[in-house]
Design an enzyme around this catalytic site. Structure first.
Site, PDB file in Angstrom:
ATOM      1  CB  SER A 159      38.742  37.917  30.350  1.00 27.38           C
ATOM      2  OG  SER A 159      39.767  37.469  30.617  1.00 27.38           O
ATOM      3  CE1 TYR A 172      36.569  36.566  35.067  1.00 23.11           C
ATOM      4  CE2 TYR A 172      38.220  35.817  33.750  1.00 23.11           C
ATOM      5  CZ  TYR A 172      37.583  36.744  34.377  1.00 23.11           C
ATOM      6  OH  TYR A 172      37.891  37.948  33.887  1.00 23.11           O
TER       7      TYR A 172
END
Length: 267
Positions: A159, A172
Site C-alpha cells: 500500500s 496497518y
C-alpha cells in the site's frame, strides 16, 4: 553477451510472447473479494488457472465459478493463512489440482485505526498476523515448491501506507512497510534461484472495505486532493500490473514495489 540489431529485431517481433501467461497456475490469497478478486479475474482473463483462497465462505465459490466461465480451471480453498498448518494444506490442495504453482499473489489484508494512546493491542496483533505473518507463511511454503522448480513469481500487495505514516495507524502502515521489506529480503535470497518477488502498492481503491472510510466527504476530498490524477483507484487498475509482474515481461524486475497510486507518492 551484447545483443546485436538483428537479435533485438527478432526479440521485438515476439514481444507479445513475454506477456503470455496462458496455462500458468496461480494461488491468489484474499482472492474472494476486492483487490484479490479483481486480480484473480485478470489472471484468468490471461488464461491462468487460479485457486482463490480465504477464510471464506464469502465470494470463494462465486469467484472460482467466474474463473471457470472464462475458460481456465478455477478452484477455491478455505484457510486461515495465519496458521502454518492450514497454509501447508493449501499448498497440498493446489498441487493436487494443478501439479505446479507458477504464481503466488498475497492480497489478504485488514486494517484498524484508533488513537495511539488507547490503541487496542489485540487489534494491533490481528492486523500484524493478517497483513504480515500470513504473507511470510504463504511465501515460505509456496516458495519451497518454487525453489524445487527454480521458477516462480510472487506478488505481495502492499500500500502507499508502506511508504508513509498516518495518525491513529500503529498497525496497518507498519505492517505494509514490513511487507515491503519482506519482499526485498526474499528477492535478494530467491532471485538467484529463478524466483521474482515483487509487490504492488495501491492507493485508496474503491472496494467494499474502503467504502465506509470514503463515505465521509471530508476524507474523500482529502484523498482526491492528494492524487494528481484526481480520482480514486478502480479495481481494474490492478489488471495490467499483476499481469506484468506475473509474466516474463518483468523477468529482470525483482524486489520492486510497484506503485499504482495515480501519483500519490510523487505529490
Amino acid at each position: 553477451m551484447v545483443l546485436e540489431l538483428n537479435d533485438l529485431v527478432n526479440e521485438a517481433k515476439n514481444i507479445n510472447n513475454q506477456f503470455n501467461i496462458k496455462g500458468k497456475n496461480a494461488i491468489v490469497v484474499g482472492g474472494n473479494k476486492g483487490l484479490g478478486q479483481a486480480m484473480s479475474l485478470a489472471l484468468a482473463g490471461a488464461g491462468v488457472n487460479v485457486c482463490v483462497v480465504s477464510r471464506g465462505p464469502e465470494g470463494l465459490s462465486e469467484t472460482a465459478e467466474a474463473i471457470n466461465s472464462m475458460g481456465p480451471a478455477g478452484n477455491y480453498f478455505s484457510a486461515d493463512v495465519t496458521d502454518e498448518r492450514q497454509v501447508k494444506n493449501m499448498v497440498d490442495f493446489v498441487l493436487s489440482k494443478y501439479k505446479k504453482i507458477d504464481i503466488l499473489v498475497n492480497s489478504q489484508g485488514t486494517g484498524y485505526l484508533e488513537k495511539s494512546e488507547i490503541f487496542d493491542a489485540m487489534k494491533w496483533q490481528e492486523v500484524m498476523d493478517v497483513n504480515l505473518k500470513s504473507v511470510f507463511l504463504c511465501c515460505k511454503n509456496v516458495g519451497k515448491h518454487m525453489l524445487e522448480r527454480k521458477n516462480g513469481k510472487i506478488i505481495n500487495i502492499s500500500s502507499v501506507r508502506g511508504f508513509q505514516g498516518r495518525k491513529e495507524d500503529l498497525a496497518y502502515a507498519p505492517s505494509k512497510g514490513a511487507v515491503n521489506q519482506l519482499t526485498r529480503s526474499l528477492a535478494i535470497e530467491w532471485g538467484p534461484e529463478g524466483i521474482n518477488v515483487n509487490a504492488i502498492a495501491p492507493v485508496f481503491t474503491i472496494t467494499k472495505m474502503s467504502k465506509s472510510f470514503l463515505e465521509d466527504k471530508n476524507r474523500l476530498n482529502w484523498v482526491l486532493d492528494r492524487i494528481p490524477m484526481k480520482r480514486l483507484g478502480q479495481l481494474d487498475d490492478l489488471f495490467g500490473p499483476v499481469i506484468f509482474l506475473a509474466s516474463d515481461a518483468s523477468k529482470f524486475i525483482n524486489g520492486h514495489i510497484l506503485l499504482v497510486d495515480g501519483g500519490w507518492i510523487a505529490a
